[in-house]
Design a protein around this motif. Structure first.
Motif, PDB file in Angstrom:
ATOM      1  N   ALA A  56       0.828  -1.210   0.000  1.00  0.00           N
ATOM      2  CA  ALA A  56       0.000   0.000   0.000  1.00  0.00           C
ATOM      3  C   ALA A  56       0.861   1.258   0.000  1.00  0.00           C
ATOM      4  O   ALA A  56       0.596   2.217  -0.744  1.00  0.00           O
ATOM      5  N   LEU A 193      -6.374   3.701  -1.084  1.00  0.00           N
ATOM      6  CA  LEU A 193      -5.017   3.279  -0.723  1.00  0.00           C
ATOM      7  C   LEU A 193      -4.582   3.878   0.613  1.00  0.00           C
ATOM      8  O   LEU A 193      -3.973   3.199   1.439  1.00  0.00           O
ATOM      9  N   GLN A 197      -3.499   1.965   4.052  1.00  0.00           N
ATOM     10  CA  GLN A 197      -2.266   2.293   4.782  1.00  0.00           C
ATOM     11  C   GLN A 197      -2.552   2.487   6.267  1.00  0.00           C
ATOM     12  O   GLN A 197      -1.882   1.921   7.130  1.00  0.00           O
TER      13      GLN A 197
END
Length: 215
Positions: A56, A193, A197
């Motif tokens: 990620a 994304l 994370q």
């Protein structure tokens, strides 16, 4: 991800320095054989979550015009496929779970401000009493200062590590994606994304907390 380079840096994310782990004697609730099964489930996520965080972070950095240049040399390769001895993971489907387990999983989702529950918890929900006890101790830890600090450090470390240690380049140009996606869709990709994370940084901590607690 199959390089020993990435194996090594994943290990740097795998063991965050948690100081406030609760103690509980799970042998009061389960025989040793069952506890070993729970430990093996935790070991799967303990292994894989740091690698997912590196993926990620590599994508976020690259799409944000900070590409991974792949400076280091390949030190070796690991065997492709599922690691021998890893248990088969069965995930509890929330609508099919007993009411008490549903409520537990929904509370976990609510605490994470999420519409769904991570696979880690859905796998552990096969042993609901163990998950309930672990969550009772983990929930207040998630709300504490140490969790916030370590979570932020893990995310920052993952970004540093993908730039320093990934041997191959990861270059995803926003201009190329713009030929395929609208600006709104690109924002959605970045948002997703970034969410992963943040979510994975927390999961690394939570799995390590539960792993230490059951040991």
């Amino acid at each position: 991800m199959l390089t020993t380079n990435v194996e090594a840096v994943s290990n740097e994310l795998r063991f965050p320095s948690i100081t406030c782990v609760s103690t509980y004697d799970f042998t009061k609730n389960y025989p040793i054989e069952t506890l070993n099964k729970i430990k093996r489930i935790l070991s799967v996520f303990h292994y894989v979550n740091p690698k997912l965080l590196l993926i990620a972070s590599a994508w976020v950095e690259s799409i944000s015009t900070r590409p991974i240049l792949g400076k280091s040399n390949v030190t070796g390769m690991i065997k492709q496929g599922v690691i021998e001895g890893m248990p088969q993971i069965s995930l509890v489907h929330i609508p099919d779970a007993p009411y008490k387990t549903q409520q537990l999983l929904l509370d976990i989702a609510k605490e994470h401000h999420s519409f769904d529950v991570a696979s880690d918890f859905r796998a552990l929900a096969n042993y609901p009493q163990s998950l309930e006890i672990s969550w009772m101790h983990l929930k207040p830890y998630i709300r504490g200062d140490e969790y916030s600090v370590l979570k932020s450090k893990l995310l920052d470390s993952s970004v540093d590590l993908v730039h320093q240690s990934m041997p191959y380049p990861v270059i995803v140009k926003i201009e190329s994606l713009a030929n395929v996606y609208t600006s709104a869709q690109l924002s959605g990709i970045m948002g997703l994304l970034s969410m992963f994370q943040n979510f994975l940084s927390g999961l690394i901590l939570e799995v390590e907390f539960m792993r230490k607690m059951i040991q």
